[in-house]
Motif scaffolding. Sequence first.
Motif, mmCIF file in Angstrom:
data_model
loop_
_atom_site.group_PDB
_atom_site.id
_atom_site.type_symbol
_atom_site.label_atom_id
_atom_site.label_comp_id
_atom_site.label_asym_id
_atom_site.label_seq_id
_atom_site.Cartn_x
_atom_site.Cartn_y
_atom_site.Cartn_z
ATOM 1 N N ASP A 101 0.808 -1.229 0.000
ATOM 2 C CA ASP A 101 0.000 0.000 0.000
ATOM 3 C C ASP A 101 0.835 1.269 0.000
ATOM 4 O O ASP A 101 0.509 2.226 -0.709
ATOM 5 N N HIS A 102 1.914 1.297 0.804
ATOM 6 C CA HIS A 102 2.665 2.541 0.915
ATOM 7 C C HIS A 102 3.443 2.889 -0.346
ATOM 8 O O HIS A 102 3.988 3.979 -0.463
ATOM 9 N N GLN A 103 3.449 1.980 -1.330
ATOM 10 C CA GLN A 103 4.153 2.227 -2.575
ATOM 11 C C GLN A 103 3.197 2.431 -3.756
ATOM 12 O O GLN A 103 3.649 2.508 -4.912
ATOM 13 N N LEU A 104 1.901 2.525 -3.493
ATOM 14 C CA LEU A 104 0.937 2.598 -4.591
ATOM 15 C C LEU A 104 1.114 3.845 -5.453
ATOM 16 O O LEU A 104 1.021 3.781 -6.688
ATOM 17 N N GLU A 105 1.363 5.002 -4.814
ATOM 18 C CA GLU A 105 1.572 6.218 -5.602
ATOM 19 C C GLU A 105 2.781 6.082 -6.517
ATOM 20 O O GLU A 105 2.747 6.468 -7.692
ATOM 21 N N ALA A 106 3.851 5.509 -5.969
ATOM 22 C CA ALA A 106 5.057 5.303 -6.774
ATOM 23 C C ALA A 106 4.794 4.296 -7.895
ATOM 24 O O ALA A 106 5.323 4.433 -9.006
ATOM 25 N N LEU A 107 3.984 3.278 -7.613
ATOM 26 C CA LEU A 107 3.632 2.297 -8.641
ATOM 27 C C LEU A 107 2.903 2.963 -9.801
ATOM 28 O O LEU A 107 3.222 2.726 -10.975
ATOM 29 N N ASP A 162 10.263 6.156 6.941
ATOM 30 C CA ASP A 162 9.562 6.350 8.217
ATOM 31 C C ASP A 162 8.860 5.085 8.681
ATOM 32 O O ASP A 162 8.632 4.900 9.881
ATOM 33 N N ALA A 163 8.516 4.202 7.728
ATOM 34 C CA ALA A 163 7.872 2.942 8.107
ATOM 35 C C ALA A 163 8.868 1.947 8.699
ATOM 36 O O ALA A 163 8.481 1.035 9.429
ATOM 37 N N ASN A 164 10.153 2.136 8.377
ATOM 38 C CA ASN A 164 11.161 1.174 8.821
ATOM 39 C C ASN A 164 12.072 1.673 9.934
ATOM 40 O O ASN A 164 12.706 0.866 10.615
ATOM 41 N N PHE A 165 12.154 2.991 10.119
ATOM 42 C CA PHE A 165 13.070 3.539 11.121
ATOM 43 C C PHE A 165 12.381 4.633 11.917
ATOM 44 O O PHE A 165 11.657 5.469 11.347
ATOM 45 N N ASP A 166 12.610 4.629 13.251
ATOM 46 C CA ASP A 166 12.161 5.758 14.055
ATOM 47 C C ASP A 166 13.348 6.701 14.275
ATOM 48 O O ASP A 166 14.446 6.461 13.777
#
Length: 380
Positions: free
Chosen positions: A185-191, A353-357
Amino acid sequence: MTLPIEPTAAQQAAARVRDAVHSATVGLIEREQLAELIVLAAVAQEHLLILGPPGTAKSAVVRRVASALGGRYFEYLLGRFTEPSELFGPVDLRRLREGVVETDVSGMLPEAEVAFLDEVFLGSTAILNTLLGVLNERRFRRGHTQIECPLRVCVGAANALPDDESLAAFADRFLLHLFVEPVPDHQLEALLEGGWQSERAPLAHRTELSDIDELSRRVPLVDLTHARGLLADAIRKLRGAGLSLSDRRIVKVQRLIAAATVLAGRDTATDADLWPLFYVMPTREAQASAQDVLRDSMSAAANPTLRAAVEHAVLQPVSRAARLVEAARSCLQAGADAPGTATIAEALLREIDANFDAKSLPPELAAERARLIERVATPT
């Protein structure tokens, strides 16, 4: 004054291959890993099986990578009624009139240097038996026709692994197995943005098949002394967890480790090069379990040419951060006016941001994140 060390011929070839792979995957979101594994398989002179649902850009990636690598390319979608002649060529009528049964292989699979076979398990017994000779021995035999095949890599694709035992044995001839999923989902715009651009974007970088051959020639020369002991320990861990591999696959994984070493610009394999073992595990479940079992064994995994493939194999923050740093720099170097730059920058920010704080974000990646934010915030 210390003079800079000139890169070796292998390092130069690896750099050209890396640029070609990156160029081939522009706009193909989450498919860098597939492109890199095609290269790894080609350098190792092994074959790759892709498993996943239709519409996940399997064929698009293979075509673009084949175009970037150069060489003669053959592609075919197999079906239940596919005839052997559709892959290997028709009977040579001129020779048949002379009483000799030979096959005209012009432009067909036996002459291909890179091949893609979609729905590969739908082939008939006659097709699969002939394919085994092409894949394993690089030799085509049919009637009076016996020729050496110049095949560097064959990529097979299917929706899932077959249940039939005979087909499962054929699937085992593909040393590398990759399971692909739809873009998250978080890559849909890039797709959406990437898909729109990739249909019209020319390849910015190409290489020659001679670069693959240069790297392949160095694979048997790699020093595996240290890595061999580490590989044996990793196999014991897998067996202790109930995960087994055939002796043939265990022996052959050494070629993948050596190929990864060469693509990393080295001639001595280390613990950084064990990661291809993950892709030798034949099922999705075995690969998932192997990631947990081998977490410590593969903690040092790295490869400057195949970063996406390494990241997926080991799921380590270090490899993920390295890949994101490279992707951010590539996006920023494209320039603010380049099509899709803002969308790609936003997708990268979401992934970071989804992988690192704030506490776990590496300083190098933090710097690139700040530049991406500035790029997105600056109107074009």
